[in-house]
Write an enzyme that holds these catalytic residues in place. Structure first.
Site, mmCIF file in Angstrom:
data_model
loop_
_atom_site.group_PDB
_atom_site.id
_atom_site.type_symbol
_atom_site.label_atom_id
_atom_site.label_comp_id
_atom_site.label_asym_id
_atom_site.label_seq_id
_atom_site.Cartn_x
_atom_site.Cartn_y
_atom_site.Cartn_z
ATOM 1 N N GLY A 59 -5.586 -5.369 6.607
ATOM 2 C CA GLY A 59 -6.614 -4.350 6.797
ATOM 3 C C GLY A 59 -7.692 -4.652 7.820
ATOM 4 N N VAL A 101 -13.386 -4.580 1.081
ATOM 5 C CA VAL A 101 -12.737 -3.281 1.272
ATOM 6 C C VAL A 101 -11.926 -3.346 2.553
ATOM 7 C CG1 VAL A 101 -13.116 -0.818 1.626
ATOM 8 C CG2 VAL A 101 -14.568 -2.065 0.030
ATOM 9 N N ASP A 159 -8.796 -1.374 5.167
ATOM 10 C CA ASP A 159 -8.741 -0.189 6.037
ATOM 11 C C ASP A 159 -8.410 1.098 5.288
ATOM 12 O OD1 ASP A 159 -6.186 -1.476 5.584
ATOM 13 O OD2 ASP A 159 -5.328 -0.008 6.951
ATOM 14 N N THR A 183 0.910 -1.160 0.000
ATOM 15 C CA THR A 183 0.000 0.000 0.000
ATOM 16 C C THR A 183 0.933 1.190 0.000
ATOM 17 O OG1 THR A 183 -1.982 -0.852 1.124
ATOM 18 C CG2 THR A 183 -1.403 1.372 1.668
HETATM 19 N N1 ASP Z 1 -4.099 -2.380 4.340
HETATM 20 C C1 ASP Z 1 -4.340 -2.806 2.990
HETATM 21 C C2 ASP Z 1 -5.630 -3.564 2.934
HETATM 22 O O1 ASP Z 1 -5.894 -4.338 3.818
HETATM 23 C C3 ASP Z 1 -3.248 -3.641 2.431
HETATM 24 C C4 ASP Z 1 -1.867 -3.227 2.817
HETATM 25 O O2 ASP Z 1 -1.622 -2.185 3.367
HETATM 26 O O3 ASP Z 1 -0.942 -3.973 2.544
HETATM 27 O O4 ASP Z 1 -6.347 -3.428 1.981
#
Ligand code: ASP
Length: 333
Positions: free
Chosen positions: A254, A229, A231, A200
């Site tokens: 997330g 979806v 976080d 991310t």
């Molecule tokens: N936090 C993101 C999600 O869960 C993925 C990530 O940060 O690697 O969609």
């Protein structure tokens, strides 16, 4: 046309400088902090040449953010500009280079928040928007809402002159191979290593006017369900900014970040328990999340330019640049 754009940019930069000089609140300590995802990022997984490629890109992003802030741009301008660069790079799981869903599709999420006004914009499950962070900003600035998703968000994008692309634009061989590896693993054809599931990008900025902003953009988790979806677009979970406390952008698994309202939790610890930004960020990542098995990390920045970049995974792409041009890029533990 080019000349006109140049003149407009110069006038804009000059007006910003003038505004900065006239206001009493000019903050010489503007600052930018970025991350490019946390996960199983080790020396074994990333060879020397790839490490250099990541370092170069992270440094370019920091320099871009510096340029925006040094020319009197706002923290929101810097966050958007930097995240766009990372979305355009195939190196990160955001925009081009996003991971695939279980059905082999791309679904993108992003959010942005202004620490001065507490206004926020978020978008989720996008399939054609080249730069989700710019659409999130449009939701914040040009709609009465905070979050738009899927087809509704893309309908709004069309009216906002946001660039839409064919889904093939997001393809990268690396992410497609990861998808196939994961598919085989689930179908028990691959007993080997699990590919990197997430990543991310996130950017925090403190501008000359003393205002904080945060933004985050992602393709989510590899092999996520249709419509899942994470976080990233959830204000308070993946992204938060408040001039009274801090700006935060998260990366990791997330579901844990949503359940623990991680970004807001860092801010709340500062607000109610009077913790400093490092202690608050560490408490959430290395105590609370870790005890639950919630893998990931975050970046947090306060209004005085103090910051933290904790993570409980093997590595996290991260870096910062200060007004005095001190810059650092880090990847491993
Ligand atoms: N936090 C993101 C999600 O869960 C993925 C990530 O940060 O690697 O969609």
């Amino acid at each position: 046309m080019r000349k006109r754009i140049l003149i407009i940019s110069l006038v804009f930069a000059f007006a910003n400088m003038l505004f900065a000089q006239q206001g009493n609140q000019v903050n010489k300590n503007f600052m930018l902090v970025i991350h490019g995802g946390a996960g199983n990022i080790t020396k074994e997984n990333i060879n020397d040449s790839l490490e250099k490629v990541y370092e170069k890109k992270l440094a370019e992003v920091l320099e871009k953010g510096y340029e925006v802030l040094a020319n009197g741009g706002t923290s929101i301008d810097a966050v958007e500009a930097c995240i766009r660069m990372m979305e355009d790079s195939p190196l990160f799981n955001a925009g081009k280079g996003a991971v695939y869903t279980a059905e082999g599709k791309i679904e993108l999420d992003a959010s942005i928040m202004d620490g001065k006004t507490l206004k926020a914009g978020a978008v989720a499950s996008l399939t054609h928007v080249k730069n989700p962070i710019s659409l999130a900003r449009k939701v914040m600035e040009n709609s009465p809402h905070v979050m738009l998703i899927g087809e509704g968000a893309e309908f709004f994008a069309k009216n906002q002159n946001i660039e839409l692309v064919d889904t093939s634009y997001f393809f990268t061989k690396k992410r497609w191979d990861d998808y196939l590896k994961m598919k085989n693993k689930i179908e028990e054809k691959n007993k080997g290593e699990t590919p990197e599931k997430h990543g991310t990008v996130g950017v925090l900025a403190l501008d000359m006017y003393g205002n904080l902003a945060a933004g985050t953009s992602t393709g989510g988790m590899l092999f996520k369900s249709y419509g899942r979806v994470g976080d990233t677009p959830v204000i308070g979970a993946g992204t938060y900014a408040n001039n009274n406390t801090c700006a935060v952008s998260c990366t990791g698994h997330g579901e844990f970040f949503i359940r623990n309202v991680v970004a807001y939790d860092v801010s709340a610890l500062m607000e109610y328990k009077k913790m400093n930004v490092s202690d608050a960020a560490n408490e959430v990542v290395n105590v609370k999340l870790k005890s639950q098995g919630g893998e990931g990390g975050l970046i947090a920045l306060d209004k005085n330019g103090n910051f933290a970049m904790p993570f409980n995974s093997n590595g996290m792409f991260r870096g910062y640049i200060k007004a005095n041009k001190e810059m650092k890029v880090l990847i491993f533990r």
